[in-house]
Design an enzyme around this catalytic site. Structure first.
Site, PDB file in Angstrom:
ATOM      1  N   ASP A  96       0.815  -1.214   0.000  1.00 12.91           N
ATOM      2  CA  ASP A  96       0.000   0.000   0.000  1.00 12.91           C
ATOM      3  C   ASP A  96       0.850   1.266   0.000  1.00 12.91           C
ATOM      4  OD1 ASP A  96       0.699  -0.961   2.633  1.00 12.91           O
ATOM      5  OD2 ASP A  96      -0.589   0.575   3.489  1.00 12.91           O
ATOM      6  N   GLU A 162      -0.150  -1.439   5.582  1.00  5.66           N
ATOM      7  CA  GLU A 162       0.883  -0.980   6.525  1.00  5.66           C
ATOM      8  C   GLU A 162       0.634   0.451   6.991  1.00  5.66           C
ATOM      9  OE1 GLU A 162       4.333   0.738   8.277  1.00  5.66           O
ATOM     10  OE2 GLU A 162       3.521   1.390   6.361  1.00  5.66           O
TER      11      GLU A 162
HETATM   12 ZN   LIG Z   1       6.480   2.362   4.460  1.00  2.00          ZN
END
Ligand SMILES: [Zn+2]
Length: 408
Positions: A96, A162
């Site tokens: 992401d 994340e």
């Molecule tokens: Zn990162």
């Protein structure tokens, strides 16, 4: 081991690495929290790339998420088996990216239209975390091309979510029981410009607002009111002194080595000079060494506020804005720390510094369960900014480090 031939093979693939990173950047992977569709399309692109390399096994661990059109947040693991199949070197990068932010600030190129300029690849997700995805893939590719079996199994994990807390990413993978205490774990999602920093620890973060309430009055008659600004300033200064004095421990692993307690944002109060403010707001940003209990710090903040309330008659409210408790640091004598130290010395000719910095990566989740994990990569720290870039040279050189870790 024939390192020179491995390194030449990696250098030979420089252009292909750059093209691969650009292919990945072209597919946005933004979290639903930021109105994105998640990581599925990018994962499809990634799997095409992985299939060409010829990994020994590719596994999928999708996490269900009703908020995205595909209803799933993908996590992928690609294995290249080693002579010792059971020993695993994990390289964990995330799929992401954060949103582009203000588009007009992207002056080199549009966020998802990558371009190369002066040996740098510009685009959202180039440094964070595309560079490391590509470097880890090409470390395996170079070994495969040369027909070299690594000493230990290389396991590349590409995780979702994340940037928004990792619930659907590394936390989902940890629930599958894939990781062991003696696995070697590298999280290439932080670092410095020459790759000399090995991050093994992080500080806890505590942000709070101090709201002091007194009584507004005309400035010529302060006796009729209660000046919240004066009391707020006095409290802030006393708090600043108290926290620095009590939590003064230094740990040379960190930079800076001590906990920090900074009064930062100051909210506007009254509109005119001749008004005694009835309310005062000051914010603090504290970064606390993991040796300290953040709840104890917070108790002291409240304790001093009560003291000031009794002394002055004002009301002092403490509003916590963010509280992130740092896990226990990774042991500096862990095997992955010494392996990476040796690799950096040999390949870069620099003296590595083992330390702690900002934190907030996938590594924290391993540290929480006492599995050693290091954060390392070579970056100019352009993540989350407009004109984010990755230096092609850094991708090539990080790839060499991964190949070395897998074969030495
Ligand atoms: Zn990162």
């Amino acid at each position: 081991m024939q390192y020179q031939s491995i390194f030449s093979e990696i250098e030979r693939q420089k252009n292909e690495m750059a093209q691969t990173l650009m292919e990945l950047i072209r597919v946005p992977a933004i979290a639903p929290e930021n109105n994105g569709e998640g990581e599925l399309r990018k994962t499809e692109k990634l799997v095409q790339i992985l299939e060409v390399v010829g990994f020994d096994k590719i596994e999928h661990f999708d996490a269900e998420d009703e908020r995205v059109p595909s209803k799933k947040r993908p996590n992928v693991i690609a294995y290249c088996y080693g002579e010792n199949k059971a020993e695993k070197l994990w390289i964990i990068s995330h799929l992401d990216v954060v949103p582009p932010g203000e588009e007009s600030l992207w002056t080199i190129t549009k966020p998802f239209e990558p371009t190369i300029k002066e040996e740098r690849i510009y685009g959202r997700g180039s440094e964070d975390n595309g560079q490391s995805m590509v470097a880890s893939i090409f470390a395996v590719k170079a070994l495969k091309n040369l027909g070299i079996r690594p000493k230990r199994t290389i396991a590349l994990a590409f995780v979702a979510d994340e940037e928004q807390g990792s619930m659907y990413g590394i936390q989902h993978l940890l629930k599958q029981g894939l990781f062991k205490k003696d696995d070697l774990i590298v999280v290439p999602d932080g670092g410095n410009e020459n790759g000399s920093l090995i991050e093994i620890a992080e500080k806890s973060a505590l942000w709070f607002r101090v709201r002091t309430i007194g009584k507004q009055t005309h400035a010529s008659r302060p006796d009729k009111g209660l000046n919240a600004h004066r009391i707020g300033m006095e409290y802030a200064l006393a708090l600043d002194k108290m926290l620095h004095a009590k939590y003064s421990l230094k740990d040379e692993y960190f930079d800076p080595p001590e906990s920090t307690f900074e009064p930062t944002k100051k909210d506007k109060n009254v509109d005119a000079v001749n008004i005694v403010p009835g309310e005062d707001i000051t914010c603090f940003d504290c970064r606390v060494l993991p040796n300290y209990d953040i709840e104890e710090v917070l108790n002291d903040i409240h304790g001093l506020a009560e003291e000031f309330e009794k002394k002055t008659g004002a009301i002092i409210k403490i509003e916590v804005l963010q509280k992130t408790v740092a896990p226990r640091p990774t042991d500096a004598s862990a095997k992955i720390v010494s392996m990476l130290t040796e690799a950096i010395k040999k390949l870069r000719g620099v003296e590595p510094k083992i330390g702690g910095i900002g934190g907030g990566t996938c590594a924290a989740f391993f540290r929480k369960i006492d599995v050693p994990a290091v954060v390392w990569s070579t970056i100019d720290e352009t993540a989350h900014q407009p004109n984010e870039y990755a230096k092609i040279e850094n991708i090539v050189n990080d790839t060499k480090v991964y190949a070395f870790l897998a074969t030495s």
